[in-house]
Design a protein around this motif. Sequence first.
Motif, mmCIF file in Angstrom:
data_model
loop_
_atom_site.group_PDB
_atom_site.id
_atom_site.type_symbol
_atom_site.label_atom_id
_atom_site.label_comp_id
_atom_site.label_asym_id
_atom_site.label_seq_id
_atom_site.Cartn_x
_atom_site.Cartn_y
_atom_site.Cartn_z
ATOM 1 N N GLN A 140 4.884 34.102 8.555
ATOM 2 C CA GLN A 140 5.716 35.287 8.745
ATOM 3 C C GLN A 140 5.137 36.118 9.884
ATOM 4 O O GLN A 140 3.979 36.513 9.862
ATOM 5 C CB GLN A 140 5.808 36.119 7.472
ATOM 6 C CG GLN A 140 6.793 37.253 7.626
ATOM 7 C CD GLN A 140 7.165 37.931 6.329
ATOM 8 O OE1 GLN A 140 6.818 37.469 5.234
ATOM 9 N NE2 GLN A 140 7.856 39.045 6.433
ATOM 10 N N ILE A 141 5.997 36.404 10.891
ATOM 11 C CA ILE A 141 5.554 37.129 12.087
ATOM 12 C C ILE A 141 6.354 38.407 12.325
ATOM 13 O O ILE A 141 6.118 39.107 13.317
ATOM 14 C CB ILE A 141 5.611 36.220 13.333
ATOM 15 C CG1 ILE A 141 7.044 35.742 13.585
ATOM 16 C CG2 ILE A 141 4.643 35.051 13.182
ATOM 17 C CD1 ILE A 141 7.239 35.060 14.925
ATOM 18 N N GLY A 142 7.274 38.726 11.433
ATOM 19 C CA GLY A 142 8.069 39.940 11.592
ATOM 20 C C GLY A 142 8.819 40.273 10.330
ATOM 21 O O GLY A 142 8.849 39.487 9.370
ATOM 22 N N LEU A 143 9.446 41.454 10.337
ATOM 23 C CA LEU A 143 10.119 41.945 9.141
ATOM 24 C C LEU A 143 11.122 43.026 9.514
ATOM 25 O O LEU A 143 10.919 43.772 10.476
ATOM 26 C CB LEU A 143 9.087 42.560 8.180
ATOM 27 C CG LEU A 143 9.600 43.168 6.880
ATOM 28 C CD1 LEU A 143 10.052 42.093 5.909
ATOM 29 C CD2 LEU A 143 8.515 44.021 6.237
ATOM 30 N N ALA A 144 12.186 43.104 8.778
ATOM 31 C CA ALA A 144 13.076 44.261 8.727
ATOM 32 C C ALA A 144 13.454 44.389 7.262
ATOM 33 O O ALA A 144 13.873 43.411 6.636
ATOM 34 C CB ALA A 144 14.323 44.070 9.581
ATOM 35 N N ARG A 145 13.282 45.567 6.726
ATOM 36 C CA ARG A 145 13.533 45.774 5.301
ATOM 37 C C ARG A 145 14.669 46.768 5.155
ATOM 38 O O ARG A 145 14.644 47.851 5.713
ATOM 39 C CB ARG A 145 12.250 46.306 4.655
ATOM 40 C CG ARG A 145 12.229 46.281 3.172
ATOM 41 C CD ARG A 145 10.813 46.562 2.672
ATOM 42 N NE ARG A 145 10.369 47.906 2.997
ATOM 43 C CZ ARG A 145 10.625 48.985 2.263
ATOM 44 N NH1 ARG A 145 11.329 48.879 1.144
ATOM 45 N NH2 ARG A 145 10.180 50.171 2.619
ATOM 46 N N MET A 146 15.698 46.378 4.412
ATOM 47 C CA MET A 146 16.839 47.249 4.160
ATOM 48 C C MET A 146 16.829 47.629 2.684
ATOM 49 O O MET A 146 17.007 46.770 1.811
ATOM 50 C CB MET A 146 18.142 46.545 4.521
ATOM 51 C CG MET A 146 19.344 47.439 4.523
ATOM 52 S SD MET A 146 19.412 48.674 5.826
ATOM 53 C CE MET A 146 20.209 47.771 7.144
ATOM 54 N N VAL B 204 7.976 43.037 14.910
ATOM 55 C CA VAL B 204 7.606 41.675 15.283
ATOM 56 C C VAL B 204 6.181 41.798 15.797
ATOM 57 O O VAL B 204 5.877 42.707 16.589
ATOM 58 C CB VAL B 204 8.537 41.087 16.376
ATOM 59 C CG1 VAL B 204 8.017 39.746 16.876
ATOM 60 C CG2 VAL B 204 9.958 40.931 15.836
ATOM 61 N N LEU B 205 5.287 40.932 15.352
ATOM 62 C CA LEU B 205 3.898 41.002 15.801
ATOM 63 C C LEU B 205 3.844 41.010 17.327
ATOM 64 O O LEU B 205 4.601 40.276 17.976
ATOM 65 C CB LEU B 205 3.095 39.818 15.260
ATOM 66 C CG LEU B 205 2.903 39.753 13.747
ATOM 67 C CD1 LEU B 205 2.173 38.462 13.367
ATOM 68 C CD2 LEU B 205 2.145 40.972 13.224
ATOM 69 N N PRO B 206 2.970 41.827 17.909
ATOM 70 C CA PRO B 206 2.910 41.943 19.370
ATOM 71 C C PRO B 206 2.750 40.609 20.098
ATOM 72 O O PRO B 206 3.334 40.406 21.160
ATOM 73 C CB PRO B 206 1.698 42.846 19.609
ATOM 74 C CG PRO B 206 1.568 43.655 18.368
ATOM 75 C CD PRO B 206 2.041 42.748 17.254
ATOM 76 N N GLU B 207 2.003 39.701 19.532
ATOM 77 C CA GLU B 207 1.778 38.407 20.202
ATOM 78 C C GLU B 207 3.032 37.537 20.246
ATOM 79 O O GLU B 207 3.063 36.527 20.961
ATOM 80 C CB GLU B 207 0.592 37.655 19.588
ATOM 81 C CG GLU B 207 0.673 37.409 18.098
ATOM 82 C CD GLU B 207 0.058 38.520 17.243
ATOM 83 O OE1 GLU B 207 -0.430 38.180 16.146
ATOM 84 O OE2 GLU B 207 0.074 39.703 17.640
ATOM 85 N N GLY C 43 8.697 39.592 23.199
ATOM 86 C CA GLY C 43 9.090 39.033 24.492
ATOM 87 C C GLY C 43 9.893 37.748 24.373
ATOM 88 O O GLY C 43 10.232 37.133 25.370
ATOM 89 N N HIS C 44 10.191 37.336 23.139
ATOM 90 C CA HIS C 44 10.999 36.138 22.896
ATOM 91 C C HIS C 44 12.403 36.501 22.415
ATOM 92 O O HIS C 44 13.147 35.628 21.979
ATOM 93 C CB HIS C 44 10.338 35.226 21.854
ATOM 94 C CG HIS C 44 9.018 34.670 22.254
ATOM 95 N ND1 HIS C 44 8.883 33.581 23.091
ATOM 96 C CD2 HIS C 44 7.757 35.074 21.959
ATOM 97 C CE1 HIS C 44 7.604 33.327 23.266
ATOM 98 N NE2 HIS C 44 6.905 34.219 22.602
ATOM 99 N N GLY C 45 12.742 37.792 22.420
ATOM 100 C CA GLY C 45 14.049 38.233 21.931
ATOM 101 C C GLY C 45 14.161 38.227 20.419
ATOM 102 O O GLY C 45 15.268 38.312 19.878
ATOM 103 N N LEU C 46 13.024 38.144 19.716
ATOM 104 C CA LEU C 46 13.057 38.041 18.256
ATOM 105 C C LEU C 46 13.507 39.343 17.591
ATOM 106 O O LEU C 46 14.225 39.316 16.592
ATOM 107 C CB LEU C 46 11.689 37.614 17.721
ATOM 108 C CG LEU C 46 11.214 36.234 18.181
ATOM 109 C CD1 LEU C 46 9.776 35.984 17.718
ATOM 110 C CD2 LEU C 46 12.136 35.144 17.666
ATOM 111 N N GLY C 47 13.105 40.490 18.130
ATOM 112 C CA GLY C 47 13.515 41.776 17.557
ATOM 113 C C GLY C 47 15.016 41.987 17.658
ATOM 114 O O GLY C 47 15.670 42.401 16.701
ATOM 115 N N LYS C 48 15.554 41.672 18.821
ATOM 116 C CA LYS C 48 17.002 41.807 19.016
ATOM 117 C C LYS C 48 17.752 40.834 18.098
ATOM 118 O O LYS C 48 18.759 41.187 17.484
ATOM 119 C CB LYS C 48 17.350 41.536 20.475
ATOM 120 C CG LYS C 48 18.795 41.756 20.796
ATOM 121 C CD LYS C 48 19.057 41.567 22.275
ATOM 122 C CE LYS C 48 20.511 41.836 22.594
ATOM 123 N NZ LYS C 48 20.801 41.676 24.010
#
Length: 188
Positions: free
Chosen positions: A90-96, A111-114, A117-122
Amino acid sequence: MSSAPPTATTAPQTWTRPNSEFFISNNPSLLSVQAVNEAFGREFLYWGKPFPEDVMHQMLHGSMSFGVYKSVQPQSEGEPFSPTAENTEQIGLARMVTDDTTFGYLSDVYVLPEYQGHGLGKWLMSCVSEVFSKENMPYLRRIMLLTGDKRMQDWYTKIFGMEVIAHERRPDIGQDLVFMCARPNAKS
């Protein structure tokens, strides 16, 4: 005669990208309490601190949590990938925080800083937006969140149509936060 109360209609989903080791899922069985606690202990998550494991477990499982994952096992050519807690990181999260019908409070998005830049947050926000769309939640009245980052305010406005509705002074974290709100199914 009264009818039974409605039940949550949102079944766990997994989103994949072709030829990518990354995927997003709101399947609770994939969530890693340890990975989220480690992220909460890092400086880039200024708003969070690690919790006891049972508290973190309740927090993640008491909400609709969207995890961002990286496959850690190579796939055989042509074999479908079946994600499990053992073959993913697991490298990221959004909790609703939600009632699955009318309200959602977006929290703990990262999303973990490392891996940025891969568009994962979007992509993560597009998955959340898909689940909390008018088509999937026709009675959704409000989505809310807090943020202290002006760049993120603009981003949430673009993705969810959010507006700033209030400010909160937070000397404990060294930032002022804004409350943002979207009313996706409101009549104009």
